[in-house]
Design an enzyme around this catalytic site. Structure first.
Site, short mmCIF file in Angstrom:
data_model
loop_
_atom_site.label_atom_id
_atom_site.label_comp_id
_atom_site.label_asym_id
_atom_site.label_seq_id
_atom_site.Cartn_x
_atom_site.Cartn_y
_atom_site.Cartn_z
N GLY A 76 0.82 -1.20 0.00
CA GLY A 76 0.00 0.00 0.00
C GLY A 76 0.85 1.25 0.00
O GLY A 76 2.06 1.18 0.19
N PRO A 77 0.22 2.38 -0.24
CA PRO A 77 0.95 3.65 -0.30
C PRO A 77 1.57 4.01 1.06
O PRO A 77 1.19 3.42 2.07
CB PRO A 77 -0.11 4.66 -0.72
N PRO A 78 2.47 4.99 1.07
CA PRO A 78 3.13 5.35 2.31
C PRO A 78 2.14 5.88 3.34
O PRO A 78 1.14 6.51 2.98
CB PRO A 78 4.08 6.48 1.91
N VAL B 149 0.03 4.44 5.37
CA VAL B 149 -1.27 3.83 5.63
C VAL B 149 -1.20 2.88 6.82
O VAL B 149 -2.17 2.20 7.12
CB VAL B 149 -1.83 3.07 4.40
N GLY B 150 -0.04 2.81 7.44
CA GLY B 150 0.03 2.05 8.68
C GLY B 150 0.62 0.66 8.55
O GLY B 150 0.40 -0.18 9.42
N THR C 135 3.87 -0.36 8.66
CA THR C 135 4.88 -0.63 9.67
C THR C 135 4.27 -0.64 11.06
O THR C 135 4.51 -1.55 11.86
CB THR C 135 5.99 0.43 9.59
N SER D 236 -1.95 3.37 -19.07
CA SER D 236 -3.30 3.74 -18.64
C SER D 236 -3.65 5.19 -18.91
O SER D 236 -4.78 5.60 -18.69
CB SER D 236 -3.49 3.41 -17.16
N LYS E 216 -6.90 4.94 -7.77
CA LYS E 216 -7.18 6.05 -8.67
C LYS E 216 -8.46 6.78 -8.26
O LYS E 216 -8.54 8.02 -8.29
CB LYS E 216 -7.31 5.54 -10.11
#
Ligand SMILES: Nc1ncnc2c1ncn2[C@@H]1O[C@H](COP(=O)(O)OP(=O)(O)OP(=O)(O)O)[C@@H](O)[C@H]1O
Ligand SMILES: [Mg+2]
Length: 836
Positions: free
Chosen positions: A383-385, A387-388, A390, A706, A749
């Site tokens: 997932g993106p940075p 988002v929890g 770690t 895309s 997106k």
């Protein structure tokens, strides 16, 4: 009555042989004719050969009488071995028929009445008939001569026999060396045979059969066999003996050297420290309870260490190695807390939502409760940075009561980084896996491997191959670090890897992990997370009491909208941290006790607005469309700019576009050229113009197919000079015929579009399923238009042409509907869209 060879030793006999008795000198028995009958002395365990001397002990009264009678006459008698064992007074049938004629050379009377005699063997006899048993055995005898033909074979046998005999004498301590000389000097093969036969130890039947053999060659051959066997036994014996000896020598030598070393060390004042160190290490090894292989290795190394002076470079190397072996948690582990209610509580306290992951962990605990020794899952959070990922790992460790360790493999290109260097390298160390386990001090921690998608590979080796082993349940029960070179069982470790995107994780690696994706958060989630998790945490970190500072919901939304643009909540937390810090200062300066911050006060803490929803301004000019991209940081909106200028039909592409994206631009251009007439473009438009397609931000590399639809739309907008509706974003790949193909990352997106305050999205119709999988509340205010062909998009997104054609950039700033329509709900597909 019989005789035996007992107390008289062979060397005594030899002495006698070498100094013949004077008494005997007048006799020449060889030439003497045999008398008709002779007394026969039976011999126990002894065979007397002709041409040899033999000492005998005589004890039986009838034998003593026999000797006395013989000595009174011609000193000649017959001797023959007893064939039956264990008889004191043998009868004729107990005696072998073949014996020897002997003359008694010497006699000594012992005080107890028994006799010691020395006899000289003369000729071989055959007992033909027993004539008397009283007072002692007597028989009629005949000579039994040898059959010997001089031949080279006999000669060879003779020499060979001598050679073997010499070797045997050398090896046998009880055979005197003089025998060698004697054997060499014997010329007659028959005599040699008797001589050798009499000196060797063998069983009576064997000796007897030698005596009985009339063929000399055969006798020598048989003897050779016996000697060879004897030699073999002797050689083996002496080999064993010398091995034992050298072992003893070595030990003695080592002991001596050690003793000397000790003295030297004492002189140098070294003993105490190194010895103490070694003793301490030994005690630690004893106490460590190492697995068998590690224990063996440790002791071997300790042994090497104890032989080295403390100043040797090698000493330090071994010392460090031993410390490492002892530091690794071979058997140390923590007990899992299998209380599911407790785990649920911990997970919920730390994180909002993220149900998929929480469920997976609780399932694992539940299974473990029912069945001990469950294989730990290997999870991969994508997932993106922010988002929890770690922090979730930490939370899982806390919920299960396990230790937590984290390593990052981002940018690691060297296999040795993961697996360590072999000990032969200077400064070698274990790899990051074993180092982390040492830090964990437990063999079942939650082990987080961050940024597994950013691992590289080059000539130093491919770290992902080592990773494959670490993460493969089939292999990692005996993971071997190069430095330690001992197998370690990783199967109780719970591995969690994290990644921002899956694309760059090698397939085989993905295959071994359970992928759990954490998409970004929408604004409402963020508000919730901020109020329930981030604000309390930041207050606490800044020494404020709960409730001392409050942010209204609108204030939080303002922070989210105007100060952050992200899929996760890391920046949001940082901004909240800033607010808390500034407020803490105010409290410290005693300006304030409690405070409620509302939306208007946010700039007082955070300064000017930092993030603008610029989408609508950017697309004010024709030739700009809003695309949607899926990036490692979550989804994002993307502007595609197309501009035509006088030229010759060249296509210029800028903005760090990857190959696929460039091709996609070319395909889009080809399609637009093919429908130029429909778009009412002048016939020579593309011949007379160069076309430049640019995708800001120029410094960020972009790739993927895309953006095809967005490019075609930007080109169409450029050709028609009609601006693109700024409220609409689009994604999709296009073909040369204008078909729209499905693309990935739909959820990210969609969230990105919402963050940019865009609520109408054009998607390929085949992506409809992806949308149906997104949670309803995430998309309730988004309207989707699913399209099959790019023409539909072009028709529906281009706005009416403005009066003044867009001649130069910057001249037309008022976009058709740029202002104010935030969160306007779009009711039906197409209805709110401008068309021709
Ligand atoms: N659902 C959530 N509930 C509460 N806090 C959250 C949630 N998601 C993220 N956070 C908080 O956001 C912060 C950033 O999270 P974290 O460092 O775990 O991100 P990450 O996914 O590991 O990012 P990266 O990919 O950059 O490493 C942490 O303080 C974490 O507690
Ligand atoms: Mg992280």
């Amino acid at each position: 009555m019989d005789a035996g060879m007992s107390a008289v030793r062979l060397d005594q006999m030899l002495e006698e042989m070498l100094s013949p008795d004077e008494e005997m000198s007048g006799v020449n028995p060889d030439t003497q004719a045999l008398p008709e009958t002779m007394p026969v002395l039976p011999l126990k365990d002894t065979v007397v050969f002709p041409d040899t001397m033999m000492p005998l002990a005589v004890g039986q009264p009838r034998s003593v009488q026999l000797i006395e009678d013989v000595l009174a006459k011609d000193r000649l008698m017959a001797v023959a071995a007893v064939r039956t064992e264990g008889i004191d007074v043998p009868a004729p049938s107990d005696v072998y028929e073949v014996g020897a004629l002997v003359s008694v050379q010497k006699m000594i009377k012992a005080p107890d009445g028994t006799l010691r005699i020395v006899v000289q063997g003369l000729r071989r006899l055959k007992i033909e008939e027993w004539t008397a048993e009283e007072p002692y055995l007597q028989a009629r005898v005949a000579e039994l001569p040898d059959m010997a033909e001089e031949s080279t074979e006999l000669e060879a046998l003779q020499r060979n026999l001598v050679a073997i005999f010499l070797q045997i004498v050398k090896l046998v301590p009880y055979l005197p060396e003089e025998l060698q000389m004697a054997a060499v000097n014997i010329e007659d093969p028959a005599t040699l045979g008797y001589f050798v036969g009499s000196t060797m130890r063998m069983k009576t039947p064997e000796k007897q059969s030698l005596l009985e053999e009339v063929d000399v060659a055969k006798r020598l051959r048989r003897l050779t066999t016996i000697l060879n066997r004897e030699l073999e036994v002797l050689e083996l014996g002496s080999k064993i003996q010398s091995q034992v000896q050298s072992e003893i020598d070595k030990n003695q030598r080592e002991y001596l050297l050690r003793q000397q070393l000790k003295t030297i060390q004492e002189e140098l004042g070294e003993t105490d420290e190194t010895q103490a160190e070694i003793n301490e290490l030994r005690a630690r090894i004893d106490a460590a309870g190492l697995p068998e292989e590690a224990d063996k290795q440790a002791r071997r190394e300790l042994d090497r260490l104890s032989k080295l002076p403390a100043a040797a470079a090698e000493y330090g190397v071994i010392r460090t190695y031993l410390d490492w072996i002892l530091a690794v948690p071979w058997s140390a582990s923590t007990e899992d807390n299998l209380d599911i209610v407790h785990a649920r509580e911990v997970l919920d306290t730390d994180h909002y939502d993220l149900e998929d992951v929480k469920d997976r962990i609780l399932e694992f605990l539940a299974v473990q409760k029912l069945k001990r020794e469950v294989k730990s899952p290997i999870l991969c959070f994508v997932g993106p940075p922010g988002v929890g990922k770690t922090s979730l790992g930490q939370s899982i460790a806390r919920a299960m009561g396990r230790k937590f360790v984290r390593i990052s493999v981002g940018g690691v290109r060297d296999e040795a980084e993961v697996r360590g260097h072999r000990r032969t390298y200077i400064g070698a160390m274990p790899g990051t896996i074993m180092r982390a386990l040492r830090d964990a001090e437990s063999n079942n921690p939650v082990f987080m491997i961050d940024e597994i998608d950013k691992m590289g590979s080059d000539w130093r080796g491919d770290p992902s191959s080592a990773m494959l082993e670490v993460l493969d349940p089939e292999q990692h029960s005996s993971f071997r670090d190069h430095y330690l070179d001992l197998p370690f069982d990783l199967s109780r470790v719970m591995f969690i890897t994290t990644a921002n995107m899956l694309d760059t994780i090698p397939g085989p690696l993905q295959d071994r992990m359970e992928i759990i994706s954490l998409a970004g958060y929408i604004e409402d989630d963020k508000v919730h997370i901020a109020r329930n998790y981030l604000i309390p945490r930041q207050l606490d970190r800044n020494g404020l009491n709960p409730g001392q500072l409050e942010l209204t919901e609108e204030a939080v939304r303002t922070v989210i909208r105007n100060y952050t643009r992200e899929a996760g909540v890391r920046n949001l937390e940082r901004q909240i941290g800033t607010v808390a810090r500034k407020y803490a200062r105010m409290v410290a300066e005693e300006k304030q006790e409690t405070m409620v911050v509302d939306a208007t006060q946010v700039p007082d803490f955070l300064g000017r607005q930092k993030v603008f929803a610029e989408g609508k301004r950017r697309t004010a000019d024709p030739g700009v469309s809003t695309g949607l991209a899926w990036t490692p940081t979550g989804g994002d909106i993307l502007f595609i700019e197309a501009r035509a200028m006088a030229g010759t039909g060249r296509l210029i592409l800028t903005g760090q576009l990857g190959e696929v994206m460039k091709e996609s631009a070319e395909a889009a251009l080809t399609y637009i050229r093919s429908v130029a007439a429909d778009l009412k473009a002048p016939a020579d438009y593309f011949r007379k113009h160069d076309i430049h397609v640019h995708v800001p931000a120029g410094a960020v590399p972009k790739d993927g197919p895309s953006a095809g639809v967005a490019m075609a739309v930007a080109l169409a907008s450029m050709v028609t000079r009609r601006p693109v509706n700024p409220e609409i974003a689009m994604t999709g790949e296009i073909t040369l015929t204008g078909q729209v193909l499905p693309v990935g990352g739909i959820k990210e997106k969609v969230l990105a579009a919402r963050r940019a305050d865009i609520h109408k999205i054009f998607l390929p119709d085949r992506n409809e399923v992806d949308v149906s999988e997104i949670k309803a509340e995430l998309v309730e205010d988004v309207e989707f238009a699913f399209v099959e062909h790019v023409d539909e998009v072009i028709k529906r997104v281009l706005l009416r042409r403005r009066r003044k054609p867009a001649a130069a950039p910057g001249t037309n700033t008022a976009a058709a509907s740029a202002a104010g329509t935030r969160r306007r709900r779009v009711s039906g597909s197409g209805s709110a869209l401008a068309s021709d």
